[in-house]
Design a protein around this motif. Structure first.
Motif, PDB file in Angstrom:
ATOM      1  N   PHE A 126       0.821  -1.206   0.000  1.00 30.08           N
ATOM      2  CA  PHE A 126       0.000   0.000   0.000  1.00 30.08           C
ATOM      3  C   PHE A 126       0.858   1.260   0.000  1.00 30.08           C
ATOM      4  CE2 PHE A 126      -2.187   3.432   2.245  1.00 30.08           C
ATOM      5  CZ  PHE A 126      -3.331   3.549   1.477  1.00 30.08           C
ATOM      6  N   VAL A 127       1.843   1.316   0.890  1.00 29.40           N
ATOM      7  CA  VAL A 127       2.681   2.506   0.991  1.00 29.40           C
ATOM      8  C   VAL A 127       3.438   2.742  -0.316  1.00 29.40           C
ATOM      9  CG1 VAL A 127       4.694   3.497   2.132  1.00 29.40           C
ATOM     10  CG2 VAL A 127       2.888   2.448   3.498  1.00 29.40           C
ATOM     11  N   LEU A 128       4.057   1.695  -0.851  1.00 30.59           N
ATOM     12  CA  LEU A 128       4.841   1.873  -2.067  1.00 30.59           C
ATOM     13  C   LEU A 128       3.977   2.259  -3.257  1.00 30.59           C
ATOM     14  CD1 LEU A 128       7.548  -0.952  -2.025  1.00 30.59           C
ATOM     15  CD2 LEU A 128       7.810   1.464  -1.484  1.00 30.59           C
ATOM     16  N   HIS A 129       2.849   1.574  -3.423  1.00 25.31           N
ATOM     17  CA  HIS A 129       2.041   1.845  -4.621  1.00 25.31           C
ATOM     18  C   HIS A 129       1.193   3.105  -4.472  1.00 25.31           C
ATOM     19  CE1 HIS A 129      -1.441   1.503  -7.360  1.00 25.31           C
ATOM     20  NE2 HIS A 129      -0.505   1.095  -8.205  1.00 25.31           N
ATOM     21  N   ASP A 130       0.431   3.203  -3.397  1.00 25.67           N
ATOM     22  CA  ASP A 130      -0.532   4.288  -3.279  1.00 25.67           C
ATOM     23  C   ASP A 130       0.104   5.608  -2.871  1.00 25.67           C
ATOM     24  OD1 ASP A 130      -2.153   1.936  -3.489  1.00 25.67           O
ATOM     25  OD2 ASP A 130      -3.819   3.048  -2.607  1.00 25.67           O
ATOM     26  N   MET A 131       1.238   5.564  -2.183  1.00 28.29           N
ATOM     27  CA  MET A 131       1.856   6.792  -1.707  1.00 28.29           C
ATOM     28  C   MET A 131       3.118   7.179  -2.465  1.00 28.29           C
ATOM     29  SD  MET A 131       1.310   6.524   2.416  1.00 28.29           S
ATOM     30  CE  MET A 131      -0.367   6.689   3.068  1.00 28.29           C
ATOM     31  N   ALA A 133       3.871   5.590  -5.720  1.00 32.71           N
ATOM     32  CA  ALA A 133       3.682   5.265  -7.145  1.00 32.71           C
ATOM     33  C   ALA A 133       4.685   4.235  -7.661  1.00 32.71           C
ATOM     34  CB  ALA A 133       3.741   6.537  -7.994  1.00 32.71           C
ATOM     35  N   VAL A 134       5.048   3.282  -6.818  1.00 33.29           N
ATOM     36  CA  VAL A 134       5.937   2.209  -7.258  1.00 33.29           C
ATOM     37  C   VAL A 134       5.103   1.148  -7.973  1.00 33.29           C
ATOM     38  CG1 VAL A 134       7.550   0.408  -6.512  1.00 33.29           C
ATOM     39  CG2 VAL A 134       7.545   2.647  -5.375  1.00 33.29           C
ATOM     40  N   PRO A 135       5.496   0.723  -9.177  1.00 36.12           N
ATOM     41  CA  PRO A 135       4.707  -0.279  -9.921  1.00 36.12           C
ATOM     42  C   PRO A 135       4.652  -1.614  -9.188  1.00 36.12           C
ATOM     43  CG  PRO A 135       6.314   0.823 -11.347  1.00 36.12           C
ATOM     44  CD  PRO A 135       6.666   1.199  -9.945  1.00 36.12           C
ATOM     45  N   PHE A 136       3.582  -2.356  -9.439  1.00 35.33           N
ATOM     46  CA  PHE A 136       3.401  -3.640  -8.770  1.00 35.33           C
ATOM     47  C   PHE A 136       4.467  -4.656  -9.173  1.00 35.33           C
ATOM     48  CE2 PHE A 136      -1.094  -2.192  -8.213  1.00 35.33           C
ATOM     49  CZ  PHE A 136      -1.083  -2.216  -6.823  1.00 35.33           C
ATOM     50  N   ASP A 137       5.013  -4.530 -10.372  1.00 39.43           N
ATOM     51  CA  ASP A 137       6.089  -5.434 -10.775  1.00 39.43           C
ATOM     52  C   ASP A 137       7.275  -5.316  -9.817  1.00 39.43           C
ATOM     53  OD1 ASP A 137       4.588  -6.275 -12.870  1.00 39.43           O
ATOM     54  OD2 ASP A 137       5.726  -5.230 -14.428  1.00 39.43           O
ATOM     55  N   GLU A 138       7.601  -4.100  -9.429  1.00 40.61           N
ATOM     56  CA  GLU A 138       8.722  -3.893  -8.518  1.00 40.61           C
ATOM     57  C   GLU A 138       8.368  -4.310  -7.094  1.00 40.61           C
ATOM     58  OE1 GLU A 138      10.392   0.016  -8.826  1.00 40.61           O
ATOM     59  OE2 GLU A 138      10.108   0.089 -11.006  1.00 40.61           O
ATOM     60  N   ILE A 139       7.124  -4.037  -6.694  1.00 43.13           N
ATOM     61  CA  ILE A 139       6.681  -4.446  -5.359  1.00 43.13           C
ATOM     62  C   ILE A 139       6.704  -5.962  -5.238  1.00 43.13           C
ATOM     63  CG2 ILE A 139       4.726  -4.441  -3.754  1.00 43.13           C
ATOM     64  CD1 ILE A 139       3.942  -1.707  -4.949  1.00 43.13           C
ATOM     65  N   ALA A 140       6.298  -6.634  -6.297  1.00 41.87           N
ATOM     66  CA  ALA A 140       6.251  -8.092  -6.284  1.00 41.87           C
ATOM     67  C   ALA A 140       7.612  -8.699  -5.977  1.00 41.87           C
ATOM     68  CB  ALA A 140       5.731  -8.608  -7.629  1.00 41.87           C
ATOM     69  N   SER A 141       8.670  -8.114  -6.530  1.00 40.03           N
ATOM     70  CA  SER A 141      10.009  -8.658  -6.308  1.00 40.03           C
ATOM     71  C   SER A 141      10.457  -8.474  -4.863  1.00 40.03           C
ATOM     72  CB  SER A 141      11.011  -7.986  -7.250  1.00 40.03           C
ATOM     73  OG  SER A 141      11.163  -6.607  -6.927  1.00 40.03           O
ATOM     74  N   ILE A 142       9.924  -7.459  -4.181  1.00 38.27           N
ATOM     75  CA  ILE A 142      10.303  -7.206  -2.788  1.00 38.27           C
ATOM     76  C   ILE A 142       9.610  -8.186  -1.851  1.00 38.27           C
ATOM     77  CG2 ILE A 142      10.298  -5.495  -0.931  1.00 38.27           C
ATOM     78  CD1 ILE A 142      10.323  -3.320  -3.080  1.00 38.27           C
ATOM     79  N   VAL A 143       8.340  -8.475  -2.113  1.00 33.43           N
ATOM     80  CA  VAL A 143       7.569  -9.344  -1.213  1.00 33.43           C
ATOM     81  C   VAL A 143       7.548 -10.794  -1.691  1.00 33.43           C
ATOM     82  CG1 VAL A 143       6.120  -7.470  -0.367  1.00 33.43           C
ATOM     83  CG2 VAL A 143       5.403  -8.739  -2.410  1.00 33.43           C
ATOM     84  N   ASP A 144       8.284 -11.086  -2.776  1.00 31.79           N
ATOM     85  CA  ASP A 144       8.350 -12.449  -3.323  1.00 31.79           C
ATOM     86  C   ASP A 144       6.967 -12.986  -3.678  1.00 31.79           C
ATOM     87  OD1 ASP A 144      11.156 -12.589  -3.042  1.00 31.79           O
ATOM     88  OD2 ASP A 144      10.958 -13.153  -0.934  1.00 31.79           O
TER      89      ASP A 144
END
Length: 293
Positions: A126-131, A133-144
């Protein structure tokens, strides 16, 4: 200018944004500074010339550090199981440039309390994407996770946040009027006025820490909160208007010593949430340097 100095200058360009990210992730400025420092150590050991997007790289590294801290915190149960008010950012209404940047689109204490109910992965997504604007592709790699799973994490968090009614009105001047009226009514012992200034479903959270567990509590409803305000109104205390996470708040001192920092969520001219940090140990660690004499 040598390579190390050049890298340090480039890092400083991103420091405020990284601190803002880490604070939203951790709810603690000291931990946020530790996370940013860890990001600096990692970039200083890396081959910086091979990093095409330093800002994106630092955001990812800081997010990973915060995620690990959140997971470790959950495992060790460092946070109180009943009430926890995150560390507030206390400022005068006249801000220096760095603190003004930190408080831009700031997260109120009530919203950070909601963040504490999220899983570490939900909070990060939530913080990365909504606040930020980090794409979900990049978030996915962080949270596996897959990008779709990361999107679902953010969606679940968003529903929780939107259902919390933790967002204050944007009119800061009107917030101040309501909060000042609340304290004036408490000192005058005017119960009816207190109730009229409170949302019927108001929630008051007080975190007094391990030293004063009997004062740590959650109170629901306008009449109960008004009664609590009357009970603890201290005529010897000095109440100073401040910004708490960018919203109207109060710093309460007794004999020149901070005894509580109180953040308010004002919605439609009524107080919907009150979050008070009265933990002596944590108050000693707060940064009050932004307050003018």
């Amino acid at each position: 200018m040598d390579e190390a100095e050049f890298l340090a200058r480039r890092f400083e360009e991103h420091r405020t944004r990284l601190r803002s990210l880490a604070y939203r992730m951790l709810g603690s400025m000291s931990e946020a500074d530790d996370a940013v420092q860890e990001a600096w150590l990692r970039v200083s050991r890396a081959d910086a010339d091979s990093i095409e997007n330093l800002g994106g790289w630092l955001t990812t590294v800081t997010a990973r550090v915060c995620l690990n801290l959140l997971r470790s915190r959950s495992t060790r149960r460092e946070e109180p199981l009943d009430v926890h008010v995150p560390d507030p950012i206390v400022s005068d209404e006249r801000l220096d440039p760095e603190r003004e940047a930190l408080l831009a689109d700031s997260v109120g204490l009530a919203l950070l309390v909601v963040f504490d109910t999220l899983t570490p992965a939900e909070r990060l997504a939530f913080v990365l994407h909504d606040m930020f604007a980090v794409p979900f592709d990049e978030i996915a790699s962080i949270v596996d996770r897959t990008p779709e799973a990361a999107r679902q994490l953010a969606s679940r968090a968003r529903r929780r946040v939107q259902g919390s009614a933790a967002l204050p009105d944007v009119d800061l001047e009107r917030q101040r009027e309501v909060v000042d009226a609340f304290f004036r009514a408490a000192r005058e012992g005017n119960f009816d006025t207190l109730v009229s200034l409170l949302d019927p479903d108001v929630v008051m959270r007080a975190d007094a820490g391990a030293a004063r567990p009997k004062l740590t509590t959650v109170v629901h409803g306008a009449e109960a909160v008004a009664g609590r305000a009357l009970m603890f109104a201290n005529p010897r205390a000095v109440v100073r208007p401040v910004l708490v996470n960018g919203a109207a708040g109060m710093l309460v001192t007794l004999n020149d010593r901070p005894v509580s920092v109180i953040g308010f969520t004002v919605q439609r001219d009524r107080i919907a949430a009150i979050d008070a940090l009265a933990d002596p140990e944590r108050l000693q660690k707060l940064d009050f340097t932004a307050l003018e004499d």
